[in-house]
Design an enzyme around this catalytic site. Structure first.
Site, PDB file in Angstrom:
ATOM      1  N   LEU A 187      40.265  12.455  77.577  1.00 60.07           N
ATOM      2  CA  LEU A 187      40.542  12.794  78.971  1.00 60.07           C
ATOM      3  C   LEU A 187      39.624  13.947  79.336  1.00 60.07           C
ATOM      4  O   LEU A 187      39.342  14.813  78.496  1.00 60.07           O
ATOM      5  CB  LEU A 187      42.000  13.233  79.158  1.00 60.07           C
ATOM      6  N   ASP A 188      39.178  13.994  80.588  1.00 59.09           N
ATOM      7  CA  ASP A 188      38.354  15.112  81.034  1.00 59.09           C
ATOM      8  C   ASP A 188      39.133  16.416  80.924  1.00 59.09           C
ATOM      9  O   ASP A 188      40.373  16.431  80.964  1.00 59.09           O
ATOM     10  CB  ASP A 188      37.926  14.912  82.492  1.00 59.09           C
ATOM     11  N   LYS A 189      38.412  17.507  80.832  1.00 63.24           N
ATOM     12  CA  LYS A 189      39.039  18.824  80.666  1.00 63.24           C
ATOM     13  C   LYS A 189      40.084  19.094  81.737  1.00 63.24           C
ATOM     14  O   LYS A 189      41.180  19.569  81.449  1.00 63.24           O
ATOM     15  CB  LYS A 189      37.968  19.918  80.682  1.00 63.24           C
TER      16      LYS A 189
ATOM     17  N   ARG B 185      36.835   9.511  88.740  1.00 65.28           N
ATOM     18  CA  ARG B 185      36.261  10.534  89.618  1.00 65.28           C
ATOM     19  C   ARG B 185      34.994  10.032  90.298  1.00 65.28           C
ATOM     20  O   ARG B 185      34.780  10.241  91.503  1.00 65.28           O
ATOM     21  CB  ARG B 185      35.965  11.794  88.802  1.00 65.28           C
TER      22      ARG B 185
END
Length: 322
Positions: free
Chosen positions: A146-148, A251
């Site tokens: 998962l992205d930060k 995103r």
């Protein structure tokens, strides 16, 4: 950096007076000055066929040979006592509810221990007795990411057999993943599928883009949950399901249809949403991994888990509704 070595560079008279490391950092566009200094320290840079120091002042006319990349010692993740929200655990795997702001693992280019702190991997090494080694010393147990600034459910493997079987489910698109996203503006269609391929941006290497040919296939499905007309502007709350797991996929896809995720300034969201007499901001991305469903790698039983929106996202929605 190009893979063909040696790289031969002639120093022009206009570059006289520059430090060797400064000069090379400008000529080798994808290499940082710190990385250049490592190459020089390892003797991978010759000036007129002789080793040189990073501080060497060039006179113009020198012949520089770059023999190869610096060979960094492999960085190994270390255990840290960081609180974890473990929503499921057995002998083969665990599912963690990751907070926003936590990186999953240190980057492969990390050059010192300071960059290998505070990650999910650091916390896992402290809390779990064992993790798979398939991903290497920097990514033990990590099957997907998962992205930060994305919160929510992420599965980790405790042994290599579980890791391989879980990875195979992800590769075969058998894992069901649902995200909740709040985006700017009103999305016109009540549901839809976004299928633009995704590539790394050629200029800003930390970004991804749908604007280049030859990218990797990416498929995102969305459904409008609610459209919000607020004093801070218009927003749309979405349920999002992804067939693929490309870097920054959701995103990038929603930004490509001109509806960036709230808080995602990398892909065009404003730092603050402004109405006529009101301003609101969110210090993270409004993107949450809310549901995860997969087959247990040993038993084949279906594991289906959910994660409620974190308090900061629930609070943001309440503020919009005021």
């Amino acid at each position: 950096m190009p893979e063909a070595f040696p790289i031969l560079i002639s120093v022009a008279s206009d570059d006289a007076g520059k430090r060797l490391d400064q000069f090379l950092a400008t000529r080798l566009e994808t290499v940082s000055r710190a990385r250049v200094q490592e190459m020089i320290a390892e003797g991978k840079v010759l000036v007129n066929d002789a080793p040189a120091k990073a501080s060497l002042k060039l006179r113009g006319g020198e012949r520089i040979s770059v023999l190869g990349e610096a060979q960094r010692a492999p960085l190994k993740a270390v255990a840290e006592e960081i609180p974890l929200d473990v929503v499921y655990e057995d002998d083969d795997l665990a599912v963690i509810n990751k907070p926003a702001g936590m990186m999953v693992h240190a980057g492969a280019g990390a050059s010192d221990d300071a960059r290998n702190r505070g990650t999910l991997v650091n916390a896992l090494l402290h809390h779990l007795a064992s993790l798979s080694g398939v991903g290497g010393a920097l990514r033990p147990g990590i099957v997907h990411r998962l992205d930060k600034e994305t919160s929510g459910l992420i599965v980790v493997a405790k042994n290599d057999d579980a890791h391989r079987k879980l990875s195979a489910q992800f590769a075969a698109r058998q894992v069901k993943k649902k995200y909740v996203a709040l985006v700017h503006g009103w999305v016109k269609k009540d549901s839809g599928t976004l299928a633009q391929s995704i590539s790394r941006d050629r200029v800003r290497r930390t970004r991804m883009t749908t604007r280049l040919e030859g990218g990797r296939t990416a498929v995102t499905h969305y459904r409008v949950v609610r459209r919000l007309d607020t004093k801070f502007g218009k927003f749309t709350l979405l349920d999002v399901k992804i067939d693929t797991g490309r870097t920054h996929q959701i995103r990038v896809h929603v930004a490509a249809m001109a509806h960036p995720v709230v808080g995602d300034t990398m892909y065009g969201a404003p730092r603050q949403a402004r109405g006529k007499n009101a301003v609101i901001g969110l210090p993270r991305n409004f993107l949450h991994s809310a549901e995860l469903e997969f087959k247990h790698p040993r038993t084949g039983a279906v594991i289906a888990l959910k994660s409620e929106l974190p308090q900061e996202l629930q609070g943001f929605l309440k503020r919009l509704a005021e």
